[in-house]
Design a protein around this motif. Sequence first.
Motif, PDB file in Angstrom:
ATOM      1  N   GLY A 136       4.597  -9.014  -0.423  1.00  9.16           N
ATOM      2  CA  GLY A 136       5.436  -9.849  -1.338  1.00  9.16           C
ATOM      3  C   GLY A 136       5.586  -9.198  -2.694  1.00  9.16           C
ATOM      4  O   GLY A 136       6.633  -8.971  -3.322  1.00  9.16           O
ATOM      5  N   PHE A 137       4.459  -8.834  -3.102  1.00  7.16           N
ATOM      6  CA  PHE A 137       4.363  -8.140  -4.637  1.00  7.16           C
ATOM      7  C   PHE A 137       5.058  -6.842  -4.618  1.00  7.16           C
ATOM      8  O   PHE A 137       6.010  -6.320  -5.252  1.00  7.16           O
ATOM      9  N   ALA A 138       4.906  -5.964  -3.300  1.00  9.12           N
ATOM     10  CA  ALA A 138       5.472  -4.645  -3.092  1.00  9.12           C
ATOM     11  C   ALA A 138       7.166  -4.911  -3.241  1.00  9.12           C
ATOM     12  O   ALA A 138       7.704  -4.310  -3.688  1.00  9.12           O
ATOM     13  N   VAL A 139       7.654  -5.844  -2.469  1.00  8.62           N
ATOM     14  CA  VAL A 139       9.114  -6.005  -2.177  1.00  8.62           C
ATOM     15  C   VAL A 139       9.539  -6.433  -3.638  1.00  8.62           C
ATOM     16  O   VAL A 139      10.624  -6.193  -3.933  1.00  8.62           O
ATOM     17  N   VAL A 153      -6.963   4.201  -4.426  1.00  4.28           N
ATOM     18  CA  VAL A 153      -7.096   3.408  -5.611  1.00  4.28           C
ATOM     19  C   VAL A 153      -7.257   2.015  -5.132  1.00  4.28           C
ATOM     20  O   VAL A 153      -8.114   1.204  -5.035  1.00  4.28           O
ATOM     21  N   VAL A 154      -6.111   1.775  -4.003  1.00  7.07           N
ATOM     22  CA  VAL A 154      -6.254   0.404  -3.348  1.00  7.07           C
ATOM     23  C   VAL A 154      -7.451   0.116  -2.592  1.00  7.07           C
ATOM     24  O   VAL A 154      -8.143  -0.788  -2.324  1.00  7.07           O
ATOM     25  N   GLY A 183      -5.947  -3.600  -7.225  1.00  8.62           N
ATOM     26  CA  GLY A 183      -5.252  -3.342  -5.907  1.00  8.62           C
ATOM     27  C   GLY A 183      -3.832  -3.515  -6.142  1.00  8.62           C
ATOM     28  O   GLY A 183      -3.132  -2.877  -5.188  1.00  8.62           O
ATOM     29  N   LEU A 184      -3.494  -4.658  -6.432  1.00  2.00           N
ATOM     30  CA  LEU A 184      -2.032  -4.760  -6.476  1.00  2.00           C
ATOM     31  C   LEU A 184      -1.235  -3.740  -7.364  1.00  2.00           C
ATOM     32  O   LEU A 184      -0.228  -3.572  -7.106  1.00  2.00           O
ATOM     33  N   LEU A 185      -1.942  -3.507  -8.530  1.00  2.00           N
ATOM     34  CA  LEU A 185      -1.370  -2.577  -9.442  1.00  2.00           C
ATOM     35  C   LEU A 185      -1.022  -1.323  -8.810  1.00  2.00           C
ATOM     36  O   LEU A 185      -0.039  -0.483  -8.825  1.00  2.00           O
ATOM     37  N   ALA A 186      -2.259  -0.886  -7.944  1.00  2.00           N
ATOM     38  CA  ALA A 186      -2.121   0.449  -7.166  1.00  2.00           C
ATOM     39  C   ALA A 186      -0.999   0.197  -6.128  1.00  2.00           C
ATOM     40  O   ALA A 186      -0.433   1.299  -6.022  1.00  2.00           O
ATOM     41  N   ILE A 187      -0.878  -0.815  -5.418  1.00  2.00           N
ATOM     42  CA  ILE A 187       0.250  -0.820  -4.451  1.00  2.00           C
ATOM     43  C   ILE A 187       1.654  -0.826  -5.357  1.00  2.00           C
ATOM     44  O   ILE A 187       2.468  -0.298  -4.716  1.00  2.00           O
TER      45      ILE A 187
END
Length: 409
Positions: A384-387, A21-22, A286-290
Amino acid sequence: SVAFLGTARAGRAAVAAPLVVVVLAIGTAAFCAVVAAGIDASRERAAAQIVPADAVIRGERFAPDTMDELGRLPGVRAVTRVLYEDDERLASDEVGTDAFIGQTDVLLVDGSGLDKVARDSQVDLSIPAALRTAAPGPGPLPAIVSPAVAADLAKAKLDDSAFISVQGQRYEFRVAGTADGFPMLAANASRFVILPWQALPTRTTTPVPTSLLIAGDPLDAEALRVAGDQGQERYQRDGTVTGRERMIGVTVDTRAEVRRDLGEGGANGVLAFGFVAGAVGGTVLGLLAIAFTVLAGARARGQVLSRLRTLGLSRRQWRGLLLVELTPLVAVSVLTGALVGAVLPLLLNPVLGLSAFTSGVPVRVAFEPSLVAAVLALGAVALGFAVAVEALNNRRLRLGEVLRLGEES
């Protein structure tokens, strides 16, 4: 230990669906961004094709002193003349024997004057040297012609000497080069001859301009219109042939207005909204998929991290471990999506028909250097979003309880 453990966990990662998805989301965002940038650059070229200056005055015929009158207006830095006539026939001699080649448009430009106006107007316009450096002298005029006209002249063996009529006077020219298009001509023009005005031989009557290009800032469109109308009236009153009917008023177009018209109204607005929505939506998706990728392995990661925390792993080392683990996954997915999104426009451009949104000027979709910076910035934001997502999730799970209760936590 942090680097070793993070790399080992990244190598054992088995979360594939969210990363697909990303790739699709980032590919969609990159595709929209590249195509939108190509259309925007093509609209700039289309505006420069229509108005290769800050402004243009179009009319029927202007008196020779109109250029001087325009030069005295406030804000005007440079003025040059242009003459355009359509559907002229080529001749094989000065008498006018028809060459049976077909009708051709004729454009007279002052090469050095057009080059100065374009530079003063900050228009990226490449004037062929044959037009820019031509000077009066014996022999045929150097001309830039379209490929179709060049082929016809070569077939008739007239590429070194042919004649064409301009406002009742016949001029000899030779093919000095070819061009697929030229400013002041229609984007779909396929038959034209461009002559250097400054090199025309002396005749009983001299050509008079049908358009005037102006460079300057700021320009008063109404003052330009008045000066153009007065120039037409002086030509009609004092010219070689005087007329009784009043000439049609001139039209004044600025490059800024033409550029704005190309991007506004109708399908253009919908297209711009669609590309912006696609780029923004793809990035958000993409950010949501991450985030989902991080959450998919949160439980197992929480158990490992809680044990390592018990063994003395600090919060800073934990963040470093998480970055080492997620960097390969995020980097591969983001780079793959960006590469797919950048390559697809190059492959699909011939069948997309994007020239309908650029006044017929072909859209050149090319690699955008800014895309590299955007991908790097997006990768940093994604990490950063993932962390941040992992930190919020670990607070909810409470690492100590995960260690004590295991799977029941």
